[in-house]
Design a protein around this motif. Structure first.
Motif, short mmCIF file in Angstrom:
data_model
loop_
_atom_site.label_atom_id
_atom_site.label_comp_id
_atom_site.label_asym_id
_atom_site.label_seq_id
_atom_site.Cartn_x
_atom_site.Cartn_y
_atom_site.Cartn_z
N SER A 163 -13.72 -4.78 5.62
CA SER A 163 -11.70 -5.61 5.68
C SER A 163 -10.80 -5.04 4.43
O SER A 163 -9.76 -5.28 4.54
N ARG A 164 -11.75 -4.52 3.83
CA ARG A 164 -11.01 -4.23 2.70
C ARG A 164 -11.40 -2.25 2.40
O ARG A 164 -12.81 -2.32 2.43
N GLY A 165 -11.20 -1.74 1.42
CA GLY A 165 -11.92 -0.56 0.83
C GLY A 165 -11.03 0.48 1.34
O GLY A 165 -9.85 0.76 2.36
N LEU A 166 -11.39 1.93 0.66
CA LEU A 166 -10.77 2.86 1.75
C LEU A 166 -11.66 3.57 2.54
O LEU A 166 -10.75 4.30 3.77
N GLY A 167 -12.32 3.29 3.15
CA GLY A 167 -13.09 3.57 4.28
C GLY A 167 -12.33 2.86 5.27
O GLY A 167 -12.69 3.69 6.96
N VAL A 169 3.20 4.68 -1.54
CA VAL A 169 4.01 4.23 -2.21
C VAL A 169 4.52 2.44 -1.46
O VAL A 169 4.75 1.57 -2.11
N GLN A 170 4.57 2.68 -0.26
CA GLN A 170 4.41 1.05 0.67
C GLN A 170 3.75 0.56 0.18
O GLN A 170 3.92 -0.71 0.25
N MET A 171 2.51 1.00 0.64
CA MET A 171 1.17 0.19 0.80
C MET A 171 1.50 -0.38 -1.08
O MET A 171 0.72 -1.49 -1.14
N GLY A 172 1.83 0.53 -2.02
CA GLY A 172 1.46 -0.20 -3.14
C GLY A 172 3.24 -1.58 -3.89
O GLY A 172 2.45 -2.32 -4.54
N ARG A 173 4.08 -1.04 -2.82
CA ARG A 173 4.96 -1.97 -2.28
C ARG A 173 4.23 -3.50 -2.00
O ARG A 173 4.22 -4.24 -2.35
N ASP A 174 3.03 -3.78 -0.55
CA ASP A 174 2.67 -4.53 0.08
C ASP A 174 1.59 -5.07 -0.99
O ASP A 174 1.55 -6.12 0.02
N GLY A 175 1.04 -4.33 -1.99
CA GLY A 175 0.15 -4.94 -2.90
C GLY A 175 -1.29 -4.21 -1.71
O GLY A 175 -2.31 -4.89 -2.36
N LEU A 223 -2.75 -1.36 -1.97
CA LEU A 223 -3.06 -0.06 -2.23
C LEU A 223 -4.15 -0.44 -3.52
O LEU A 223 -5.43 -0.01 -3.73
N GLY A 224 -3.70 -1.86 -4.11
CA GLY A 224 -4.47 -1.80 -5.11
C GLY A 224 -5.88 -2.56 -4.60
O GLY A 224 -6.55 -2.80 -5.52
N SER A 225 -5.75 -3.15 -4.35
CA SER A 225 -6.86 -3.68 -3.21
C SER A 225 -7.54 -3.13 -2.32
O SER A 225 -9.27 -2.88 -3.08
N HIS A 226 -7.30 -1.74 -1.93
CA HIS A 226 -8.28 -0.82 -1.16
C HIS A 226 -8.64 -0.28 -2.36
O HIS A 226 -9.75 -0.34 -2.53
N LEU A 250 -2.02 7.52 6.59
CA LEU A 250 -2.81 6.25 6.22
C LEU A 250 -4.36 6.82 6.04
O LEU A 250 -4.73 6.92 5.20
N VAL A 251 -4.46 7.95 7.02
CA VAL A 251 -5.81 8.37 6.93
C VAL A 251 -5.58 10.04 6.00
O VAL A 251 -7.08 9.47 4.52
#
Length: 252
Positions: free
Chosen positions: A197-201, A42-48, A50-53, A215-216
């Motif tokens: 620098s981005r992505g789930l990996g 939820v926090q990553m979604g608020r910070d923007g 989550l969608g980027s990764h 986060l992991v």
């Protein structure tokens, strides 16, 4: 009904994990509570973030899978339809298939650098071999009697491929595509260890380096959900394309 039954095991596992952490049976730095993982998402979604990764990883998988699947279908069909091509190519492809995924990383870094090309190439390698094996086996295992009957009815090479060979090989081809897509997600994690620098990996690596177990596990949950979603889409395509099959489907 089957969908409800399929949800029960993960829900039970999540409840047990939450209880084990809250009651102090497992240290939170080893296994975070599912509620903490949800809070991190939820926090990553608020910070923007989550969608980027998610978008970065999804685009890499789509590109790598597309390249690997197209090459695999072309070469698999060639090997499946031509005994000469099979004799020439099969030993080499079998040897290449045995190379572990991480062994390709230094080679791709040397050839393509640390940009997107090396990541997409690694994902394409992962997707290639399951699709290739499925296509080659699908065409090779077509019933010879079907081909002989088609030739007796005067079908040319193009009509034979379109009306007999391709429908007969389609189940194996679609199974290969589903397996290739699953491996594409797995290889994506290895690919994003290459200076991403981005992505789930990258999120997995960042969580490990910062000691953020939430986060992991958030990255693992996202990988599971995206993998299930894309496999479900492929399964729907498979069901639609093979609606003519009268399959057993398993006993109740």
């Amino acid at each position: 009904m089957s969908g409800v039954l399929g949800v029960l095991p993960p829900l039970l596992l999540l409840a047990l994990a939450e209880a084990a952490v809250r009651w102090g049976w497992i240290a939170p730095h080893l296994l975070p509570a599912p509620s903490d993982v949800v809070a991190a998402l939820v926090q990553m979604g608020r910070d923007g973030q989550l969608g980027s990764h998610v978008i970065a990883s999804t685009l890499r998988v789509a590109a790598g899978f597309g390249v690997g699947a197209v090459l695999a279908v072309l070469l698999g069909a060639l090997v499946g339809l031509s005994s000469t091509a099979a004799a020439v190519l099969t030993p080499s492809f079998q040897a290449l298939r045995a190379i572990p995924s991480l062994a390709w990383v230094p080679v791709l870094l040397l050839w393509l650098g640390i940009d997107e090309a090396s990541k997409i190439a690694l994902i394409a390698i992962g997707a290639f071999f399951p699709v290739y094996m499925g296509v080659a086996a699908g065409f090779r295992d077509v019933d010879r009697k079907l081909v002989e009957v088609a030739r007796l009815r005067g079908l040319g090479a193009a009509a034979l491929a379109r009306r007999v060979l391709l429908p007969a090989a389609l189940p194996a081809l679609l199974t290969g595509l589903r397996n290739g897509l699953s491996l594409a997600w797995m290889f994506m994690v290895a690919a994003e260890l290459i200076a991403a620098s981005r992505g789930l990996g990258y999120l997995l690596t960042d969580g490990r380096e910062t000691g953020r177990a939430d986060l992991v596990f958030a990255a693992i949950v996202l990988l599971a959900l995206l993998g299930k979603l894309t496999d479900g889409l492929m399964a729907a395509v498979e069901q639609r394309a093979l609606h003519w099959r009268d399959s057993f489907g398993g006993a109740a």
